[in-house]
Design a protein around this motif. Structure first.
Motif, PDB file in Angstrom:
ATOM      1  N   GLY A 116     -21.599  47.236  23.584  1.00 35.60           N
ATOM      2  CA  GLY A 116     -21.712  46.406  24.885  1.00 35.60           C
ATOM      3  C   GLY A 116     -22.931  45.813  24.878  1.00 35.60           C
ATOM      4  O   GLY A 116     -23.405  44.954  25.128  1.00 35.60           O
ATOM      5  N   ALA A 117     -23.830  46.258  23.863  1.00 33.76           N
ATOM      6  CA  ALA A 117     -25.200  44.918  23.727  1.00 33.76           C
ATOM      7  C   ALA A 117     -25.293  44.143  23.296  1.00 33.76           C
ATOM      8  O   ALA A 117     -25.853  43.036  23.802  1.00 33.76           O
ATOM      9  CB  ALA A 117     -25.326  46.045  22.073  1.00 33.76           C
ATOM     10  N   GLY A 118     -23.401  42.865  22.961  1.00 35.75           N
ATOM     11  CA  GLY A 118     -23.836  41.537  23.170  1.00 35.75           C
ATOM     12  C   GLY A 118     -23.470  41.010  22.047  1.00 35.75           C
ATOM     13  O   GLY A 118     -23.027  39.952  21.776  1.00 35.75           O
ATOM     14  N   LYS A 119     -22.955  42.392  20.939  1.00 35.21           N
ATOM     15  CA  LYS A 119     -22.797  41.747  19.144  1.00 35.21           C
ATOM     16  C   LYS A 119     -21.374  41.077  19.252  1.00 35.21           C
ATOM     17  O   LYS A 119     -21.666  39.404  18.425  1.00 35.21           O
ATOM     18  CB  LYS A 119     -22.157  43.323  18.080  1.00 35.21           C
ATOM     19  CG  LYS A 119     -23.724  43.733  18.858  1.00 35.21           C
ATOM     20  CD  LYS A 119     -23.661  45.447  17.763  1.00 35.21           C
ATOM     21  CE  LYS A 119     -22.275  46.540  17.885  1.00 35.21           C
ATOM     22  NZ  LYS A 119     -22.254  46.738  19.124  1.00 35.21           N
ATOM     23  N   SER A 120     -20.446  41.507  19.911  1.00 38.35           N
ATOM     24  CA  SER A 120     -19.624  40.069  18.904  1.00 38.35           C
ATOM     25  C   SER A 120     -19.173  38.750  20.062  1.00 38.35           C
ATOM     26  O   SER A 120     -19.488  37.938  19.418  1.00 38.35           O
ATOM     27  CB  SER A 120     -17.882  40.800  19.981  1.00 38.35           C
ATOM     28  OG  SER A 120     -17.841  42.808  19.532  1.00 38.35           O
ATOM     29  N   THR A 121     -20.031  38.718  21.333  1.00 39.64           N
ATOM     30  CA  THR A 121     -19.942  37.736  22.453  1.00 39.64           C
ATOM     31  C   THR A 121     -21.333  36.769  21.141  1.00 39.64           C
ATOM     32  O   THR A 121     -20.964  35.716  20.699  1.00 39.64           O
ATOM     33  CB  THR A 121     -20.747  38.078  23.846  1.00 39.64           C
ATOM     34  OG1 THR A 121     -20.368  39.185  24.014  1.00 39.64           O
ATOM     35  CG2 THR A 121     -21.231  36.660  24.324  1.00 39.64           C
TER      36      THR A 121
END
Ligand SMILES: Nc1ncnc2c1ncn2[C@@H]1O[C@H](COP(=O)(O)OP(=O)(O)O)[C@@H](O)[C@H]1O
Ligand SMILES: [Mg+2]
Lengths: 229, 361
Positions: B49-54
């Protein structure tokens, strides 16, 4: 052989007497299902694809189109088929030139079945892994190519199964179309079996429909299985 | 050790992305900037949920950022039209946690897919696909369907498919997260080999510190949509400044367990009520030097070795050593200063002063 003929003659006298009409009715049903089926498959796949790609998160996300298409399908699906046939008479005349017989049966059959096919095709397409589409986009593949070569190809076993159910539903509808003037085994059964109390004709018609449904199901399952890896 | 300012192949600056749903909005990226050089294996680590994929999806514009810039080989791509973007994407490979192979076609056809789309000749397709099969070690699986492969083999096919068009960059989004440790290792060594053999630049997203440790040369720590810190693997591991990086490091060296064990030792007694408990991290060849002997001899301090272990980061070792140090205050400080000047990571875990025991850390 002789005994068999005797047996048929004894228990199915009317079938023997009207076998020419029966064959003609069968041919009509096959034609009706075949032609209406081919046309509806085309529109069904087209609309199914439109539903999936315009849905939220789809390749061509479009709330407006997906909303309107969805509502239209729901409305059409809620109209009972017999009423649809009657309701469509003017349109049928316009398209087919007549509202009775084989030709007259095809437009209402198509309109009656397309919403259903669209939904089952939509379901089949929905089952395609979103990740595969994502991977294809990451490769720089164009959206139309993804739809044709990836979305539809990956959904093929599901689409075949959808076609089988649709075809079976269509056989049912074609019998109903026959009953209201469309020809085919439906009208044959009504004219003789129902109106003239020829029970053997009704019986044979049911038997034929049963066989047809099983045949379609069997062939479809086999194809779908061969396509599933 | 690091090359002096080579041209970055990938430059992200100030990327912001907010997801708005009916009920709430999530700020997935809050001004992320980082640059990746050619031949880097750049790790991006963070919690779920840290935003890695985004973040990784903005690199090939699968996700358009609300603001900020993405430069690939110097070219700004956030403003490109779809057709131009497609061409950029063809030069950036991507692999995923769930492999994302087509079920309905064979291994060969999966790898051939991007080439068929590009309408390459049959001969070229055949040559390229068999080259890739050779590289990923799956020549015997050509005609198999993905369902007949193990997870590791599926990921190899995905890697072959991602690289068959000769991209210079490979994006990997949790590519080993669905695999067991052995298979993870084999995929990581494959990626490493691709990096050294073909100069492939790899951006590797993961939540596992072990993965980063094994192959990354640089690292960014992503925390709640922000870069908490970044640098070479050593920079981050030796001098972690953010809480999350510190936690990562302690996970790597199992420091929590060691701390627990140290609690039970009467270290205060070892240093006779006056001294330090120090954690030292030695990088690369420094791990081989005889620092302890040198300190004892030249700074006149008393050192007890409490616990030590070595982790191999990339190919060079990082030694982790717990020592208790005592002696004259100035000498101890001088000794620590010397260690720092040698580039050794120095963490003071506890201090004991005369008489009174005081906990610092
Ligand atoms: N398409 C989306 N719509 C709404 N929220 C999203 C979407 N994609 C990601 N998010 C949210 O953004 C945050 C970051 O997600 P993600 O980049 O997938 O994290 P990670 O890969 O580090 O686990 C999460 O809170 C997630 O719920
Ligand atoms: Mg993720």
């Amino acid at each position: 052989m002789k005994q068999v003929t005797c047996f048929i003659g004894e228990y199915f006298p009317n079938v023997v007497e009207f076998q020419g009409d029966l064959l003609k009715a069968l041919k009509e049903t096959v034609l009706m299902v075949g032609i209406a089926g081919a046309i509806s498959m085309f529109f069904g796949i087209l609309i199914g694809v439109i539903l999936v790609v315009t849905a939220e998160g789809g390749l061509y996300e479009n709330k407006w189109i997906s909303g309107v298409a969805g509502k239209l399908i729901n409305v059409l699906r809620s109209i009972p088929f017999v009423i649809l046939v009657a309701f469509m008479v003017p349109l049928t005349r316009l398209i087919a030139g007549t509202s009775i017989g084989l030709k007259g049966a095809i437009p209402p059959l198509v309109v009656g079945i397309v919403p259903f096919i669209s939904r089952v095709i939509e379901q089949a397409l929905c089952e395609v892994d979103k990740g595969v589409i994502e991977a294809a986009r990451a490769m720089g593949i164009s959206k139309p190519y993804i739809v044709v070569h990836i979305l539809i190809r990956e959904a093929m076993p599901g689409i075949i199964r959808a076609m089988v159910i649709s075809c079976i539903s269509l056989i049912g509808l074609s019998a109903m179309a026959g009953a209201v003037g469309g020809g085919g085994v439906g009208s044959f059964a009504i004219r003789y079996g129902y109106a003239r109390y020829m029970v053997d004709i009704t019986f044979v018609t049911v038997l034929i429909l049963l066989l047809a449904v099983n045949l379609v199901q069997g062939i479809g399952n086999k194809i779908a299985k061969r396509m599933t890896h | 050790m690091s090359v002096v300012n080579p041209e970055p192949i990938l430059e992200l600056s100030n990327l912001c992305k907010t997801f708005r749903t009916k009920y709430n909005s999530v700020e997935a990226l809050k001004g992320v900037s980082l640059s990746v050089n050619e031949r880097d294996i750049f790790g991006i680590i963070g919690l779920s949920g840290a935003g890695k994929s985004t973040l990784v999806r903005t690199i090939n514009m699968l996700e358009r950022p609300d603001s900020g810039e993405v430069r690939v080989s110097g070219r700004e791509i956030t403003s490109l039209a779809e057709t131009d973007l497609m061409r950029v994407r063809q030069k950036i490979g991507m692999i995923f946690q769930q492999f994302n192979l087509l079920k309905s076609i064979t291994v060969y056809e999966n790898i051939a897919l991007p080439l068929r789309y590009l309408r390459k000749s049959k001969a070229e397709i055949e040559r390229k696909v068999s080259d890739m099969l050779e590289i990923v070690g799956l020549t015997d699986k050509t005609g198999n369907y993905p369902s007949q492969l193990s997870g590791g083999q599926k990921q190899r096919v995905a890697i072959a498919r991602a690289l068959v068009t000769d991209p210079k960059i490979l994006l990997s989004d949790e590519a080993t997260s669905a695999l067991d440790p052995q298979t993870t290792d084999s995929i990581l060594s494959l990626l490493k080999e691709l990096n050294s053999r073909f100069g492939l630049t790899i951006v590797l997203i993961t939540h596992e510190v072990d993965v980063v440790k094994k192959i990354c040369s640089k690292l960014a720590v992503l925390d709640k949509g922000e870069i908490a810190e970044q640098g070479t693997l050593w920079d981050v591991f030796a001098n972690p400044t953010s809480g999350i990086a510190k936690k990562m490091l302690s996970r790597l060296f199992k420091l929590d367990d060691i701390h627990c064990a140290l609690e039970n030792l009467k270290i205060g007694k070892i240093v006779q009520g006056r001294g330090l408990l120090v954690h030292l991290l030695f990088k690369g060849e420094k791990a081989n030097n005889a620092y302890i002997a040198y300190l004892v001899k030249n700074f006149d301090v008393c050192i007890s070795i409490i616990y030590g272990n070595i982790e191999v980061i990339q190919t060079s070792p990082i030694g982790s050593l717990f020592i208790a140090m005592s002696g004259e205050e100035e000498r101890v400080q001088a000794a620590l200063g010397y260690l720092r000047s040698e580039g050794i990571g120095v963490g003071i875990l506890r201090e004991w002063h005369d008489k009174r025991r005081e906990e610092i850390h």
